[in-house]
Write a protein that holds these residues in place. Structure first.
Motif, PDB file in Angstrom:
ATOM      1  N   ARG A 135      -4.605  13.378  41.567  1.00 54.68           N
ATOM      2  CA  ARG A 135      -3.568  14.414  41.565  1.00 54.68           C
ATOM      3  C   ARG A 135      -2.659  14.309  40.332  1.00 54.68           C
ATOM      4  N   TYR A 136      -3.226  13.875  39.254  1.00 60.93           N
ATOM      5  CA  TYR A 136      -2.455  13.751  38.018  1.00 60.93           C
ATOM      6  C   TYR A 136      -3.321  14.201  36.850  1.00 60.93           C
ATOM      7  N   ALA A 137      -2.654  14.577  35.777  1.00 62.78           N
ATOM      8  CA  ALA A 137      -3.318  14.995  34.541  1.00 62.78           C
ATOM      9  C   ALA A 137      -2.458  14.555  33.361  1.00 62.78           C
ATOM     10  N   GLN A 138      -3.048  14.602  32.198  1.00 60.86           N
ATOM     11  CA  GLN A 138      -2.313  14.187  30.994  1.00 60.86           C
ATOM     12  C   GLN A 138      -1.372  15.283  30.512  1.00 60.86           C
ATOM     13  N   PRO A 139      -0.187  14.890  30.068  1.00 61.93           N
ATOM     14  CA  PRO A 139       0.642  15.868  29.341  1.00 61.93           C
ATOM     15  C   PRO A 139       0.080  16.043  27.931  1.00 61.93           C
ATOM     16  N   GLY A 140       0.442  17.105  27.280  1.00 61.77           N
ATOM     17  CA  GLY A 140       0.008  17.307  25.895  1.00 61.77           C
ATOM     18  C   GLY A 140       0.803  16.443  24.934  1.00 61.77           C
ATOM     19  N   GLU A 141       0.187  16.132  23.806  1.00 61.37           N
ATOM     20  CA  GLU A 141       0.899  15.381  22.781  1.00 61.37           C
ATOM     21  C   GLU A 141       1.979  16.259  22.150  1.00 61.37           C
ATOM     22  N   PRO A 142       3.117  15.685  21.815  1.00 59.31           N
ATOM     23  CA  PRO A 142       4.138  16.483  21.119  1.00 59.31           C
ATOM     24  C   PRO A 142       3.690  16.821  19.706  1.00 59.31           C
ATOM     25  N   GLY A 143       4.228  17.892  19.179  1.00 58.70           N
ATOM     26  CA  GLY A 143       3.957  18.223  17.787  1.00 58.70           C
ATOM     27  C   GLY A 143       4.726  17.300  16.857  1.00 58.70           C
ATOM     28  N   GLN A 144       4.442  17.417  15.569  1.00 64.18           N
ATOM     29  CA  GLN A 144       5.138  16.616  14.557  1.00 64.18           C
ATOM     30  C   GLN A 144       6.119  17.485  13.785  1.00 64.18           C
ATOM     31  N   GLU A 145       7.157  16.855  13.297  1.00 63.67           N
ATOM     32  CA  GLU A 145       8.118  17.557  12.451  1.00 63.67           C
ATOM     33  C   GLU A 145       8.422  16.685  11.246  1.00 63.67           C
ATOM     34  N   GLU A 146       8.112  17.182  10.065  1.00 69.54           N
ATOM     35  CA  GLU A 146       8.316  16.414   8.849  1.00 69.54           C
ATOM     36  C   GLU A 146       8.742  17.334   7.708  1.00 69.54           C
ATOM     37  N   TRP A 147       9.549  16.781   6.810  1.00 63.26           N
ATOM     38  CA  TRP A 147       9.898  17.473   5.579  1.00 63.26           C
ATOM     39  C   TRP A 147       8.855  17.135   4.527  1.00 63.26           C
ATOM     40  N   LYS A 148       8.329  18.154   3.881  1.00 63.47           N
ATOM     41  CA  LYS A 148       7.326  17.975   2.847  1.00 63.47           C
ATOM     42  C   LYS A 148       7.785  18.658   1.559  1.00 63.47           C
ATOM     43  N   VAL A 149       7.324  18.124   0.455  1.00 69.18           N
ATOM     44  CA  VAL A 149       7.569  18.728  -0.857  1.00 69.18           C
ATOM     45  C   VAL A 149       6.247  19.244  -1.398  1.00 69.18           C
ATOM     46  N   LEU A 150       6.257  20.478  -1.877  1.00 71.71           N
ATOM     47  CA  LEU A 150       5.098  21.049  -2.548  1.00 71.71           C
ATOM     48  C   LEU A 150       5.452  21.228  -4.022  1.00 71.71           C
ATOM     49  N   GLU A 151       4.647  20.640  -4.896  1.00 72.79           N
ATOM     50  CA  GLU A 151       4.852  20.751  -6.336  1.00 72.79           C
ATOM     51  C   GLU A 151       3.619  21.393  -6.958  1.00 72.79           C
ATOM     52  N   LEU A 152       3.846  22.238  -7.923  1.00 72.43           N
ATOM     53  CA  LEU A 152       2.752  22.891  -8.629  1.00 72.43           C
ATOM     54  C   LEU A 152       2.546  22.236  -9.984  1.00 72.43           C
ATOM     55  N   LYS A 153       1.309  21.804 -10.224  1.00 69.50           N
ATOM     56  CA  LYS A 153       0.911  21.319 -11.543  1.00 69.50           C
ATOM     57  C   LYS A 153      -0.070  22.339 -12.103  1.00 69.50           C
ATOM     58  N   THR A 154       0.315  22.983 -13.174  1.00 68.67           N
ATOM     59  CA  THR A 154      -0.466  24.087 -13.709  1.00 68.67           C
ATOM     60  C   THR A 154      -1.886  23.655 -14.062  1.00 68.67           C
ATOM     61  N   LEU A 155      -2.860  24.441 -13.602  1.00 70.91           N
ATOM     62  CA  LEU A 155      -4.264  24.202 -13.925  1.00 70.91           C
ATOM     63  C   LEU A 155      -4.644  25.046 -15.140  1.00 70.91           C
ATOM     64  N   ALA A 156      -4.989  24.396 -16.223  1.00 70.89           N
ATOM     65  CA  ALA A 156      -5.405  25.123 -17.419  1.00 70.89           C
ATOM     66  C   ALA A 156      -6.355  24.245 -18.202  1.00 70.89           C
ATOM     67  N   ASP A 157      -7.136  24.859 -19.067  1.00 72.88           N
ATOM     68  CA  ASP A 157      -8.053  24.096 -19.909  1.00 72.88           C
ATOM     69  C   ASP A 157      -7.322  23.435 -21.065  1.00 72.88           C
ATOM     70  N   VAL A 158      -6.344  24.132 -21.622  1.00 69.46           N
ATOM     71  CA  VAL A 158      -5.595  23.622 -22.773  1.00 69.46           C
ATOM     72  C   VAL A 158      -4.107  23.702 -22.465  1.00 69.46           C
ATOM     73  N   GLY A 159      -3.411  22.585 -22.612  1.00 74.00           N
ATOM     74  CA  GLY A 159      -1.962  22.562 -22.476  1.00 74.00           C
ATOM     75  C   GLY A 159      -1.322  22.355 -23.833  1.00 74.00           C
ATOM     76  N   LEU A 160      -0.326  23.171 -24.155  1.00 72.52           N
ATOM     77  CA  LEU A 160       0.352  23.089 -25.454  1.00 72.52           C
ATOM     78  C   LEU A 160       1.508  22.090 -25.380  1.00 72.52           C
ATOM     79  N   VAL A 161       1.486  21.104 -26.242  1.00 71.43           N
ATOM     80  CA  VAL A 161       2.490  20.045 -26.249  1.00 71.43           C
ATOM     81  C   VAL A 161       3.229  20.086 -27.579  1.00 71.43           C
ATOM     82  N   GLY A 162       4.553  20.102 -27.518  1.00 76.50           N
ATOM     83  CA  GLY A 162       5.330  20.112 -28.753  1.00 76.50           C
ATOM     84  C   GLY A 162       6.812  20.205 -28.464  1.00 76.50           C
ATOM     85  N   PHE A 163       7.616  19.950 -29.492  1.00 76.29           N
ATOM     86  CA  PHE A 163       9.050  20.100 -29.361  1.00 76.29           C
ATOM     87  C   PHE A 163       9.404  21.588 -29.235  1.00 76.29           C
ATOM     88  N   PRO A 164      10.611  21.894 -28.766  1.00 80.93           N
ATOM     89  CA  PRO A 164      11.026  23.301 -28.731  1.00 80.93           C
ATOM     90  C   PRO A 164      10.906  23.955 -30.108  1.00 80.93           C
TER      91      PRO A 164
END
Length: 351
Positions: free
Chosen positions: A142-171
């Protein structure tokens, strides 16, 4: 793309769905008043999933989404009926997006291919119904399992540009001018430092209908690896480039010294950047006569292919594209699998 529309960093609170509870129902029917357990399992809580999309260039769509919440799983019921799974949340992100833990900074994963799906936060498992606990010594649990609680987390998403050639130089090294000259991109160009505040991508047409992608990235300054100037916002965008094109004006004080400073900033930020192929373009070379050009050649750093160009006068641009194409091709054949970036070579047009 304007600076206001280009977003390469977001911090979001993700909450996955909790699992549904299993049912503890006992079967009851006419003629069978004491039936056995028939409780179904609870449904899984909803996942939060990042999905790579080659048609998305920025994290702008996530800029104002401070909370992303997936659906909860449904509860199990009688007659072995399972609860519905919670609604999954799919977030389309640009190729080159890195997911990190906001507190520790630990990298969870990177999205690099079109259609790639990665679970950033998994939903809770659904609980088992009482029919799973039936045994010879306990035929009517006469018993059953409760469901697992969900997770709550802060995440950071960063974009690193995908390109074949990156230009490097001073301003003001002429990076935006070059991009505007050999692609259809229209970056902002002006005679003052940090005109470029966000990466600009352009497709460079090449021979026989082929092409490759070039990224004009905000100018670097000395001690950028410590966060000065645009600092890390600039440096992370060159990590994904296959080839680095160093651009130094011909009227600079010392080309060799300026190249050493740029190289040192890359090394202090990430030593792996030194393993990428480097090409040097000496810009504004329309200001040079033959004698000055020969003098400058003696001042060029050793061990790096170099070429004199002028974007304004259209000098040396085809030779530069030939050199870049050969460098990109050699690098990708040695380092990248055949199906990298969308199931085919992303730098070559389909037949």
């Amino acid at each position: 793309m304007s600076a206001q529309n280009f977003v390469d960093y977001v911090k979001i609170c993700f909450r996955s769905g909790k699992g549904g509870a299993g049912s503890a129902h006992l079967h009851r029917a006419k003629g069978n008043p004491k039936g056995g357990p028939d409780g179904g399992d609870g449904g899984r809580g909803g996942h939060i999933i990042l999905r790579g999309d080659r048609n998305v260039w920025t994290l702008l769509a996530l800029k104002y989404r401070k909370h992303v919440i997936a659906g909860d799983g449904g509860n199990g019921s009688n007659n072995h009926k399972f609860g519905a799974n919670g609604e999954d949340i799919y977030l389309d992100v640009p190729l080159g997006t890195v997911a990190k833990d906001a507190e520790t900074g630990e990298v969870d994963f990177e999205i690099t291919q079109h259609g790639e799906e990665r679970i950033i936060l998994a939903g809770g498992r659904g609980g088992l119904g009482n029919s799973h606990f039936k045994s010879s010594t306990n035929q009517t649990p006469r018993y059953a399992q409760p469901g697992e609680p969900g997770q709550e987390e802060w995440k950071v998403l960063e974009l690193k540009t995908l390109a074949d050639v990156g230009l490097v130089g001073f301003p003001n090294a002429g990076k935006s001018t070059l991009l505007a000259s050999i692609t259809s991109a229209k970056p902002k160009i002006a005679n003052y430092p940090f005109t470029t505040l966000v990466p600009n991508l352009g497709i460079v047409p090449y021979r026989d209908g082929r092409s490759f992608v070039m990224a004009d990235i905000p100018g670097i300054i000395e001690d950028a690896h410590q966060g000065k100037g645009l600092g890390h916002r600039f440096l992370r965008h060159i990590e994904r480039n296959a080839t680095l094109l160093f651009m130094i004006p011909c009227d600079t004080g010392n080309i060799r010294e300026e190249y050493s400073i740029l190289l040192r900033e890359l090394q202090m930020y990430n030593e792996e950047l030194l393993d990428k192929p480097h090409v040097l373009a000496v810009t504004k070379s329309d200001l040079l006569d033959d004698e000055l050009r020969q003098m400058l050649k003696a001042d060029l750093p050793e061990g790096i292919p170099a070429i004199f160009i002028s974007s304004v006068a259209q000098q040396g641009l085809q030779e530069l594209k030939d050199l870049l194409w050969a460098t990109i091709t050699e690098y990708k054949e040695q380092h990248l699998p055949e199906d990298h970036w969308g199931g085919r070579r992303g730098w070559e047009e389909e037949e």
